[in-house]
Design a protein around this motif. Sequence first.
Motif, PDB file in Angstrom:
ATOM      1  N   PHE A   2       2.177  -6.835   8.331  1.00  0.00           N
ATOM      2  CA  PHE A   2       1.035  -6.904   9.244  1.00  0.00           C
ATOM      3  C   PHE A   2       1.116  -8.118  10.160  1.00  0.00           C
ATOM      4  N   SER A   6      -4.021  -7.195  13.692  1.00  0.00           N
ATOM      5  CA  SER A   6      -4.359  -6.052  12.833  1.00  0.00           C
ATOM      6  C   SER A   6      -5.858  -5.825  12.891  1.00  0.00           C
ATOM      7  N   THR A   7      -6.269  -4.589  12.615  1.00  0.00           N
ATOM      8  CA  THR A   7      -7.682  -4.208  12.673  1.00  0.00           C
ATOM      9  C   THR A   7      -8.145  -3.763  11.287  1.00  0.00           C
ATOM     10  N   HIS A  25     -13.737   4.577   3.017  1.00  0.00           N
ATOM     11  CA  HIS A  25     -12.419   4.100   3.427  1.00  0.00           C
ATOM     12  C   HIS A  25     -12.439   2.590   3.532  1.00  0.00           C
ATOM     13  N   SER A  27      -9.553   0.285   5.517  1.00  0.00           N
ATOM     14  CA  SER A  27      -8.296   0.441   6.233  1.00  0.00           C
ATOM     15  C   SER A  27      -7.929  -0.830   6.959  1.00  0.00           C
ATOM     16  N   ASP A  29      -5.092  -1.678   9.915  1.00  0.00           N
ATOM     17  CA  ASP A  29      -4.104  -1.118  10.830  1.00  0.00           C
ATOM     18  C   ASP A  29      -3.396  -2.227  11.584  1.00  0.00           C
ATOM     19  N   GLY A  30      -2.058  -2.234  11.477  1.00  0.00           N
ATOM     20  CA  GLY A  30      -1.242  -3.152  12.245  1.00  0.00           C
ATOM     21  C   GLY A  30      -0.358  -2.389  13.202  1.00  0.00           C
ATOM     22  N   TYR A  33       2.459  -0.987  10.395  1.00  0.00           N
ATOM     23  CA  TYR A  33       2.056  -0.399   9.119  1.00  0.00           C
ATOM     24  C   TYR A  33       0.560  -0.164   9.093  1.00  0.00           C
ATOM     25  N   GLY A  34       0.158   0.792   8.247  1.00  0.00           N
ATOM     26  CA  GLY A  34      -1.244   1.070   8.019  1.00  0.00           C
ATOM     27  C   GLY A  34      -1.547   1.114   6.540  1.00  0.00           C
ATOM     28  N   ARG A  36      -4.563   2.156   3.620  1.00  0.00           N
ATOM     29  CA  ARG A  36      -5.783   2.921   3.390  1.00  0.00           C
ATOM     30  C   ARG A  36      -6.135   2.902   1.901  1.00  0.00           C
ATOM     31  N   LYS A  57       4.149   3.295  10.239  1.00  0.00           N
ATOM     32  CA  LYS A  57       3.752   4.220  11.297  1.00  0.00           C
ATOM     33  C   LYS A  57       4.969   4.815  12.014  1.00  0.00           C
TER      34      LYS A  57
END
Length: 313
Positions: A2, A6-7, A25, A27, A29-30, A33-34, A36, A57
Motif C-alpha cells: 500500500f 490509499s483509501t 465491509h 476496505s 484500496d491502494g 492492492y485492495g 476487504r 489489482k
Amino acid sequence: PFAGVSTLSARVLIPKGAGAADIDHVSLDGAAYGFRMAGVADWTGTRNNLTAELIAKDPASTFELPRSALLGNGTVAGLQLRAQVEGAYASPAWRASVAWASLAADRLGLERMEATLQGQGIGPVTFNGDLAADVVQGRSGTLPPASLGPLKGSITGTLRDGGTLDIAQTALTVGAVALGGSGTIETATGSFDLRIQGKADSPQTGISAVDRLLAGPVTAEGRITGGSGDGIGLDGLMLTSAALSASASGRASAAAADLALAVRLPDLALVHEGLGGTALIDAGLKGPWQGLTARIDGRGEAVTLMGKSLERP
C-alpha cells in the motif's frame, strides 16, 4: 503493498447489547492492492463468520519478498491472500489460501501457485492443506532438471500448545521426484526432527556421471535433525539405485563437520562400460571447516578395465 495514497472505508453495525458486530465491509484500496473484510464478529456467542482478502489489482504488479536463505532475493506477481473464520472463538474453524501468478527468485521459480490450509481450534490446532504449482528455474539457473515441472503436495498435522508442530504426514511430488515425511518442528526455536522417504525414476541432475548412477528406480530414506545453533544432523540417510547404495550419517554446522559416508557400487559396468567388478568406498569429514580432515578408503572386488583384470601387486 500500500505504498503511496490509499483509501480506507468501512461500514460496521454494533447493536446495543448484541455482543456482536455486523461488518458490511472494511476496505483499504491502494494503487496496486485492495484489502476487504466482511462478516459477523460475535465475541459472546458462536456465530462468527469473517472473511478477509488481499488481492493484487493488476496480475502483473509485483511484491518484493524479504531475502531468505532458501530463495535469496525474490518478487511475487499477482498475489492473492484469503482467510475465513467460523464458529466460537474458543474453537473456530478456519481456512486460509494463498495464490500468485509467478514467483521469481534467485534460486527458485514458482508459477501458477495455489495453496490452502484449513483447521480447527486455537490450541492445539489440527490442520491439513495442499498446494499446486509449476517449478521453473530461478535466476541463478542452478536447479537440477529432475526438480522442474508440476509440483503437488499435501500435509496434515497438529500445532500444540508451546509451539510444537507435529507433522503426521506429508506428500510432495515435483518433476520426477516423490517425497514423504513426518516428524516435529519446534516453531519457537526452529529445531526439527524429521523422517523422510523419497523415490524417483531416473532423476536428471544435469551431471552425466551422476545421472548414470541414478538411472532407473531410485529410493531415499532417513532421519534429519537440526536447530538454529547446532547445524544439521543425518541419521541413517540412505540412497539406493541399481548402480549404487549410499549411506550418510553425522552432523554439520557453520563451524565444523563430523560426517561419515559409505558407497557401494555393485556393478562398475553401470558406471562406465569399460569397467567391471564391485567397488566399496568409505569416506569421512571431521573438524572445523578451516582445518577439515578428509578420509577416503576404497576397495575393489574382481575389478576389470576394458576386460583386463586389475590385481593388487
